[in-house]
Scaffold this active site. Sequence first.
Site, short mmCIF file in Angstrom:
data_model
loop_
_atom_site.label_atom_id
_atom_site.label_comp_id
_atom_site.label_asym_id
_atom_site.label_seq_id
_atom_site.Cartn_x
_atom_site.Cartn_y
_atom_site.Cartn_z
N LYS A 1 40.73 41.29 48.86
CA LYS A 1 41.19 41.16 47.49
C LYS A 1 42.14 42.31 47.13
CE LYS A 1 36.93 39.09 45.66
NZ LYS A 1 37.47 37.82 45.19
N ARG B 1 30.17 30.22 49.08
CA ARG B 1 29.78 28.86 49.49
C ARG B 1 29.16 28.87 50.89
NH1 ARG B 1 35.85 26.92 48.63
NH2 ARG B 1 35.65 28.62 47.12
#
Length: 500
Positions: free
Chosen positions: A276, A350
């Site tokens: 990020k 996920r």
Amino acid sequence: MPDAVKVGFVAFPAATRGVLVVFCDDALKYGAETRKALGTAADTLKRAAAANQFKGKSASTLDMPAPEGIKAERLIVVGLGKVADIEEKDFLRFGGVTAGKLNAASTVVTIIAELPDGAMPADAAAAIASGIRLRAYRFDRYKTKKKEGESETLRADVSLAVGDVAAARKAFAPASHVVDGVIMARELVNEPPNILYPVEFARRASQLRKLGVDVEVLDVPAMKKLGMGALLGVAQGSTQPGRTVIMRWHGGKKGDQPVAFVGKGVCFDTGGISIKGAASMEDMKGDMGGAACVVGLMHALAARKAKVNVVGAIGLVENMPDGNAQRPGDIVTSMSGQTIEIINTDAEGRLVLADVLWYVAKKFKPKFMVDLATLTGAIMVALGTEYAGMFSNNDELSERLSRAGNETGERVWRMPLGPEYDKLIDSKFADVKNAGVRNGGSITAAQFLQRFVDNTPWAHLDIAGTAMGAPNTDINHSWGSGYGVRLLERLVAEHYEAKK
Ligand code: BES
Ligand code: MN
Ligand code: ZN
């Protein structure tokens, strides 16, 4: 963190010491006990209201030095608005705005808890008390100095004067356990990531054993044995080993199918090799907000001895980039047997949930599973911070969640699922890929999860916008909100508990 604000109930007539808090409606009407307590001060109060344009609107306040005639030092009037329009969550707000007015000088507080036309229902008085506790919570453990202008710590003793003390105490006992659960979740979200890494998180969850919760901690060898390759692929880039924690509360009949809650517990999300940007990366300490909610919820249900069997499961990892981190292009095998092509290592939540959802579905065959995850930035683009995104394969569960959301104020908005979205995560090289295109990012994330629930009735709540960093409300001034504890506690209480 121990509460610095204590809340209890006393009988009428209310002692008028310290800070006196009273309620009035939008016609500036007060109840009988309040009128008694105000005595000759009522006239001054009327003039103060006019001078300050105080009209008794819902959750508005009028705050003044106590007028001549009352023994208290300070008087706070809280507006109820139109009494017929008051909803349950408004009582929480009334408590919240009251607590928001307290300062270091407010050591003794008396609230005359009545409605203009009579007694306040016990549930309503309990909700005010809950609102006070929720608003009074602060996370200041790591502040060793108070800056100029920062208010000193509150140390208030708050008494709500009510007609029926026993009934109010009875209503507040379970509600107060729920508040404890919310505060526990907030604490976990607020804690820094060097303190709260997966092993430490598991240790804190294990403290639920004191309430009679069975807690099982799966370490890395145990997860390897189960074949949790998706979760372990995320964890492998960190020197902090991952954990899965299974919490079980047996409050229902033996053999009754449990309800299940699953939380994303990424204790810190750097993005991994798909790293990020630096801006606001510190917020990714809150990427375990789903797991925090599940722990807080288990606390609430166990502490109030809910008559239901519950499974809480959390996948705890740290998503870091190092020499052993997984790469885009890697293919991992999940516990379900499905292979997953890693497209973006920042779509890690996920992967963690895929194995925990599968494990819970197979091992416990629950009535339903609700997962909570700070899963996508895209849900914040769609819904902001007011609603969590809800994705579900079951209309009944969705409707029940929506209703519980409206009642508690922890609202959910249902989003679509469908085969057209599902095919966007078909992989060229494996069964499924962990990221689709940018558009519809929250939906493809949910489609990914659905491939691991195997027809179990299921709802996924994307809480990226609601778990942390949402604007302050009347009942929360902390970065971590504890979102979901009150919502899911209500879902269970309304539909899945044996009636007493
Ligand atoms: N934890 C983030 C989502 C997030 C972002 C939560 C901001 C709260 C605030 C999640 O793991 C993530 O990085 N999601 C990616 C997915 C993408 C790479 C497919 C995202 O939303 O950008
Ligand atoms: Mn991520
Ligand atoms: Zn994440």
